[in-house]
Design a protein around this motif. Structure first.
Motif, PDB file in Angstrom:
ATOM      1  N   ARG A 104      11.091  27.455 -30.696  1.00  0.00           N
ATOM      2  CA  ARG A 104      10.151  26.345 -30.265  1.00  0.00           C
ATOM      3  C   ARG A 104       8.498  27.018 -30.839  1.00  0.00           C
ATOM      4  O   ARG A 104       8.643  28.169 -31.195  1.00  0.00           O
ATOM      5  CB  ARG A 104      10.033  26.097 -29.015  1.00  0.00           C
ATOM      6  CG  ARG A 104      11.140  25.361 -28.460  1.00  0.00           C
ATOM      7  CD  ARG A 104      11.382  25.225 -26.893  1.00  0.00           C
ATOM      8  NE  ARG A 104      11.154  26.533 -26.245  1.00  0.00           N
ATOM      9  CZ  ARG A 104      10.535  26.610 -25.101  1.00  0.00           C
ATOM     10  NH1 ARG A 104      10.004  25.583 -24.404  1.00  0.00           N
ATOM     11  NH2 ARG A 104      10.544  27.879 -24.497  1.00  0.00           N
ATOM     12  N   GLU A 105       7.565  26.111 -30.939  1.00  0.00           N
ATOM     13  CA  GLU A 105       6.530  26.633 -31.011  1.00  0.00           C
ATOM     14  C   GLU A 105       5.909  27.550 -30.002  1.00  0.00           C
ATOM     15  O   GLU A 105       6.141  27.333 -28.830  1.00  0.00           O
ATOM     16  CB  GLU A 105       5.336  25.379 -31.101  1.00  0.00           C
ATOM     17  CG  GLU A 105       5.806  24.574 -32.516  1.00  0.00           C
ATOM     18  CD  GLU A 105       5.742  25.307 -33.783  1.00  0.00           C
ATOM     19  OE1 GLU A 105       4.746  26.061 -33.959  1.00  0.00           O
ATOM     20  OE2 GLU A 105       6.477  25.354 -34.690  1.00  0.00           O
ATOM     21  N   PRO A 106       4.815  28.402 -30.123  1.00  0.00           N
ATOM     22  CA  PRO A 106       4.381  29.321 -29.293  1.00  0.00           C
ATOM     23  C   PRO A 106       3.714  28.426 -27.909  1.00  0.00           C
ATOM     24  O   PRO A 106       3.897  29.035 -26.976  1.00  0.00           O
ATOM     25  CB  PRO A 106       3.099  30.213 -30.023  1.00  0.00           C
ATOM     26  CG  PRO A 106       3.524  30.073 -31.366  1.00  0.00           C
ATOM     27  CD  PRO A 106       4.450  28.569 -31.704  1.00  0.00           C
ATOM     28  N   TRP A 107       3.036  27.502 -27.987  1.00  0.00           N
ATOM     29  CA  TRP A 107       2.415  26.781 -26.950  1.00  0.00           C
ATOM     30  C   TRP A 107       3.670  26.298 -26.045  1.00  0.00           C
ATOM     31  O   TRP A 107       3.758  26.279 -24.913  1.00  0.00           O
ATOM     32  CB  TRP A 107       1.678  25.424 -27.306  1.00  0.00           C
ATOM     33  CG  TRP A 107       2.220  24.208 -27.963  1.00  0.00           C
ATOM     34  CD1 TRP A 107       2.517  23.951 -29.233  1.00  0.00           C
ATOM     35  CD2 TRP A 107       2.713  23.363 -27.362  1.00  0.00           C
ATOM     36  NE1 TRP A 107       3.221  23.000 -29.753  1.00  0.00           N
ATOM     37  CE2 TRP A 107       3.449  22.195 -28.577  1.00  0.00           C
ATOM     38  CE3 TRP A 107       3.127  22.844 -26.186  1.00  0.00           C
ATOM     39  CZ2 TRP A 107       3.990  21.148 -28.153  1.00  0.00           C
ATOM     40  CZ3 TRP A 107       3.677  21.704 -25.831  1.00  0.00           C
ATOM     41  CH2 TRP A 107       4.174  20.860 -26.803  1.00  0.00           C
ATOM     42  N   GLU A 108       4.718  25.853 -26.531  1.00  0.00           N
ATOM     43  CA  GLU A 108       6.125  25.509 -25.740  1.00  0.00           C
ATOM     44  C   GLU A 108       6.690  26.561 -25.250  1.00  0.00           C
ATOM     45  O   GLU A 108       7.176  26.419 -24.043  1.00  0.00           O
ATOM     46  CB  GLU A 108       7.220  24.665 -26.770  1.00  0.00           C
ATOM     47  CG  GLU A 108       6.752  23.535 -27.322  1.00  0.00           C
ATOM     48  CD  GLU A 108       7.672  23.085 -28.479  1.00  0.00           C
ATOM     49  OE1 GLU A 108       8.355  22.110 -28.218  1.00  0.00           O
ATOM     50  OE2 GLU A 108       7.818  23.646 -29.518  1.00  0.00           O
ATOM     51  N   ASN A 157      10.416  34.556 -29.053  1.00  0.00           N
ATOM     52  CA  ASN A 157       9.972  33.506 -30.079  1.00  0.00           C
ATOM     53  C   ASN A 157       9.923  33.558 -31.264  1.00  0.00           C
ATOM     54  O   ASN A 157       9.052  34.704 -31.865  1.00  0.00           O
ATOM     55  CB  ASN A 157       8.527  33.075 -29.136  1.00  0.00           C
ATOM     56  CG  ASN A 157       8.031  31.742 -29.734  1.00  0.00           C
ATOM     57  OD1 ASN A 157       6.994  31.454 -30.099  1.00  0.00           O
ATOM     58  ND2 ASN A 157       8.917  30.747 -29.856  1.00  0.00           N
ATOM     59  N   PRO A 194       8.833  30.540 -34.304  1.00  0.00           N
ATOM     60  CA  PRO A 194       8.974  29.157 -34.424  1.00  0.00           C
ATOM     61  C   PRO A 194       9.919  28.887 -35.582  1.00  0.00           C
ATOM     62  O   PRO A 194      10.047  29.616 -36.755  1.00  0.00           O
ATOM     63  CB  PRO A 194       7.567  28.662 -34.848  1.00  0.00           C
ATOM     64  CG  PRO A 194       6.720  29.933 -33.780  1.00  0.00           C
ATOM     65  CD  PRO A 194       7.661  31.076 -34.205  1.00  0.00           C
ATOM     66  N   GLY A 220       9.620  27.064 -37.986  1.00  0.00           N
ATOM     67  CA  GLY A 220       8.913  27.170 -39.514  1.00  0.00           C
ATOM     68  C   GLY A 220       8.769  28.447 -40.098  1.00  0.00           C
ATOM     69  O   GLY A 220       8.334  28.709 -41.381  1.00  0.00           O
ATOM     70  N   GLN A 221       9.070  29.584 -38.963  1.00  0.00           N
ATOM     71  CA  GLN A 221       8.928  30.934 -39.413  1.00  0.00           C
ATOM     72  C   GLN A 221      10.411  31.698 -39.551  1.00  0.00           C
ATOM     73  O   GLN A 221      10.356  32.983 -39.774  1.00  0.00           O
ATOM     74  CB  GLN A 221       8.081  31.935 -38.739  1.00  0.00           C
ATOM     75  CG  GLN A 221       6.458  31.180 -38.736  1.00  0.00           C
ATOM     76  CD  GLN A 221       5.673  31.787 -37.523  1.00  0.00           C
ATOM     77  OE1 GLN A 221       6.203  33.004 -37.023  1.00  0.00           O
ATOM     78  NE2 GLN A 221       4.355  31.168 -37.395  1.00  0.00           N
ATOM     79  N   CYS A 241      15.817  25.823 -28.321  1.00  0.00           N
ATOM     80  CA  CYS A 241      14.772  24.951 -28.416  1.00  0.00           C
ATOM     81  C   CYS A 241      14.381  24.244 -27.188  1.00  0.00           C
ATOM     82  O   CYS A 241      14.892  24.549 -26.248  1.00  0.00           O
ATOM     83  CB  CYS A 241      14.486  24.185 -29.746  1.00  0.00           C
ATOM     84  SG  CYS A 241      15.803  22.849 -29.843  1.00  0.00           S
ATOM     85  N   HIS A 242      13.709  22.980 -27.357  1.00  0.00           N
ATOM     86  CA  HIS A 242      13.420  22.137 -26.266  1.00  0.00           C
ATOM     87  C   HIS A 242      14.505  21.322 -25.848  1.00  0.00           C
ATOM     88  O   HIS A 242      15.237  21.382 -24.729  1.00  0.00           O
ATOM     89  CB  HIS A 242      12.369  21.273 -26.452  1.00  0.00           C
ATOM     90  CG  HIS A 242      11.844  20.419 -25.586  1.00  0.00           C
ATOM     91  ND1 HIS A 242      11.071  19.270 -25.609  1.00  0.00           N
ATOM     92  CD2 HIS A 242      12.031  20.658 -24.165  1.00  0.00           C
ATOM     93  CE1 HIS A 242      10.785  18.751 -24.449  1.00  0.00           C
ATOM     94  NE2 HIS A 242      11.134  19.393 -23.574  1.00  0.00           N
ATOM     95  N   ARG A 260      16.161  21.242 -32.880  1.00  0.00           N
ATOM     96  CA  ARG A 260      15.612  22.266 -33.820  1.00  0.00           C
ATOM     97  C   ARG A 260      16.669  23.473 -33.934  1.00  0.00           C
ATOM     98  O   ARG A 260      16.659  24.207 -35.082  1.00  0.00           O
ATOM     99  CB  ARG A 260      14.356  22.582 -33.189  1.00  0.00           C
ATOM    100  CG  ARG A 260      13.258  21.593 -33.954  1.00  0.00           C
ATOM    101  CD  ARG A 260      11.751  21.963 -33.143  1.00  0.00           C
ATOM    102  NE  ARG A 260      11.861  21.625 -31.856  1.00  0.00           N
ATOM    103  CZ  ARG A 260      10.578  22.201 -31.091  1.00  0.00           C
ATOM    104  NH1 ARG A 260       9.615  22.673 -31.408  1.00  0.00           N
ATOM    105  NH2 ARG A 260      10.761  21.573 -29.713  1.00  0.00           N
TER     106      ARG A 260
END
Length: 107
Positions: A27-31, A42, A44, A46-47, A66-67, A71
């Motif tokens: 997930r994205e860092p904010w998640e 973590n 993401p 995309g990385q 992921c959530h 993903r």
């Protein structure tokens, strides 16, 4: 090869039994900042190409999170294409919070 998916109940039982798989959260860092499984790392989605397979210890299972599990399924399939035995956490952290850790923040 490892199973493609693992449910939260099975992962919770394995963790309770002392197993320590490598938990990769895509997930994205904010998640990730909102909620996460203890000990997860973590990176993401995309990385994901930056993932270093050496981070996973010998014989250590690789569980991708992921959530809701979509993903992480994409990431799992990509990692498998790279020759890694990755397993997707079905339902992601949302299902984990609903079933295993009800005090965990949900979004």
């Amino acid at each position: 090869m490892a199973e493609l998916r693992i449910d939260v109940e099975t992962l919770a039982a394995r963790l309770a039994a002392g197993e320590r798989p490598f938990l990769l959260d895509v997930r994205e860092p904010w998640e990730f900042d909102l909620c996460r499984l203890d000990g997860s790392v973590n990176l993401p989605l995309g990385q994901l190409q930056d993932f270093d397979p050496a981070a996973v210890g010998g014989g250590q299972d690789l569980i991708v999170i992921c959530h809701h599990g979509m993903r992480s399924l994409r990431a799992t399939l990509w990692l498998r294409g790279q020759g890694l035995e990755a397993t997707n956490l079905d339902g992601g952290v949302d299902r984990w919070a609903a079933v295993v850790e009800p005090d965990m923040a949900r979004y």
